[in-house]
Design an enzyme around this catalytic site. Sequence first.
Site, short mmCIF file in Angstrom:
data_model
loop_
_atom_site.label_atom_id
_atom_site.label_comp_id
_atom_site.label_asym_id
_atom_site.label_seq_id
_atom_site.Cartn_x
_atom_site.Cartn_y
_atom_site.Cartn_z
N GLU A 403 4.01 6.42 -10.51
CA GLU A 403 4.60 7.04 -9.33
C GLU A 403 5.87 7.77 -9.75
OE1 GLU A 403 5.78 3.97 -6.71
OE2 GLU A 403 3.80 3.01 -6.67
N HIS A 488 3.71 -5.99 -7.25
CA HIS A 488 2.28 -6.04 -6.93
C HIS A 488 1.61 -7.30 -7.47
CE1 HIS A 488 2.46 -1.32 -7.12
NE2 HIS A 488 2.98 -1.79 -6.00
N ASN A 526 -1.50 1.25 -6.42
CA ASN A 526 -0.84 0.32 -5.50
C ASN A 526 -1.91 -0.44 -4.74
OD1 ASN A 526 0.56 2.97 -5.90
ND2 ASN A 526 2.26 1.79 -5.11
#
Length: 547
Positions: A403, A488, A526
């Site tokens: 990202e 995560h 994600n």
Amino acid sequence: MGHTTMHNDDPKGVSRRRFIAGTGSILGVVTLAGHAMAAQQPAVVAAGPIPSGAHVPVLVIGTGYGGSVAALRLAEAGINVHMIEMGMAWDTPGSDGKIFANTTSPDYRSYWLRTRTKQPLSNFLGFPIDKDVPRYTGILDAEEMGGIIVYQGRGVGGGSLVNGGMAVTPKRENFGAILPSVNADEMYGTYYPRANAGLGVGTVNPAWFETAECYQYARVGRKHAQRSNFPFVFVPDVYDWGYMEQEAAGTVPKSALAGEILYGNNYGKKSLQKTYIARATATGKVTISALHRVTSVSPASGGGYTVLIDQLNTTGDTTTTKTVTADRVFFAAGSVGTSKLLVKLKATGALPGLNSEIGKGWGDNGNVMCGRANHLWDPTGALQASIPCGGIDNWAAGGAFAEVAPLPTGIETYASFYLSITKNPNRAQFSWNAAAGRVDLNWQTAWKQPSIDMAKTIFDKINAKEGTIYRTDLFGVYKIWGDHLTYHPLGGAVLNKATDNYGRLHGYSGLYVIDGSLIPGNTSVNPFVTITALAERNIEKIIATDL
């Protein structure tokens, strides 16, 4: 509004946490500064402390993605559901008139029962930035375990309260490695679309992106990626992109453009409070007890399960312990919460029939962070939208998806910042530490090295092409890689191993896992869309066959 009790136990000495007694009470929507902010303030949530001795058809432990999907679909099937949430309801403004604290000024609302902040970026411009805060049941849990800090959301809506909302469906060709026992045709034909619709996923307007001041940092990230021949992709998000355009125009209160993200977004973000949970409570069949923590689940003599629950105050003390009976229990406390609870229950004899897969297969989704120092001709902008909208995809060639992340400091930093998701193969295990009376995780920081190596396949090449260097001032003194954390957490009660192929726990009828602990350690992107889609798949089967 029903009976309201004010608690005078918050550190500012001001009464503002309202606990609504009685199920079905509705909390109103706030109107701010002359703007009708119904879409931005948290939606109505039916709340109330569950009474000791209650018997419920379904108890859901946790209010994150999996639990919220389960609650909505069970309610639509006509089943009464009670949800237990360890964190707060986040439905009442603080002394500044806002529900959530700003990223740049953490306060008592920011951390779960810590007396000092534990920010992902520990340093800035060479100075440590953590600070003392009052102990409080704040929104972000920085849980330190076995060589890693696991960031988790605490409150009604779980991780949806504190993440960047990046709503990414994995590439179809990568799915077989993520959930090998799940039919990909069904996921991509039915459940991913259902999840994306339910979550309200959308993508930034590409034309607006090209000129928006707040995405200069992302355009610089795109330019550098493309100059090194990496694909730059727009990444969907659950932020309201129309609202963000209004923020930029100055016509609504700012959230993403005020740097809000780490400790909640006051406006604009479609957290679960506004999507699945709002629809679930609107059925009239779902109630939620916030500041409640499940400590035990065991078979009840008359069938179903006996559940022990602590009610907490805002300093984390147990004020009451309750015993509730549930016909069925869904474990949805997140990868860490569900795994720790199941490992403890198996080891201490509450659920001894759980199989040996409980606690195994835990991974960090390969998270690693870094920053790059750009040249003066590549400013990244003093104004940065806190919601990422793009990424660099080198998964096929190098095992990394990065990202292009914001650094919303309010000043020009000339820095490009990245959160990489990598194909790190290392998996950890939760185990019961009888001597300490707690669950441990055997992750080692050294296990992040594959993630660093995979991220370097992108950033070494960009640095060489641009003549730039890594920033060494963000994670400590002369430390390039943020290799000490994950946003995560995944695994610990893996699908088709600890459970059957739909999340039913082996050994116990009526016990289910329906959260990220089902996914073995990595999703290539994600994870919350995959968690949501898997929950949609599993609950549909469970309702059809078990209920």
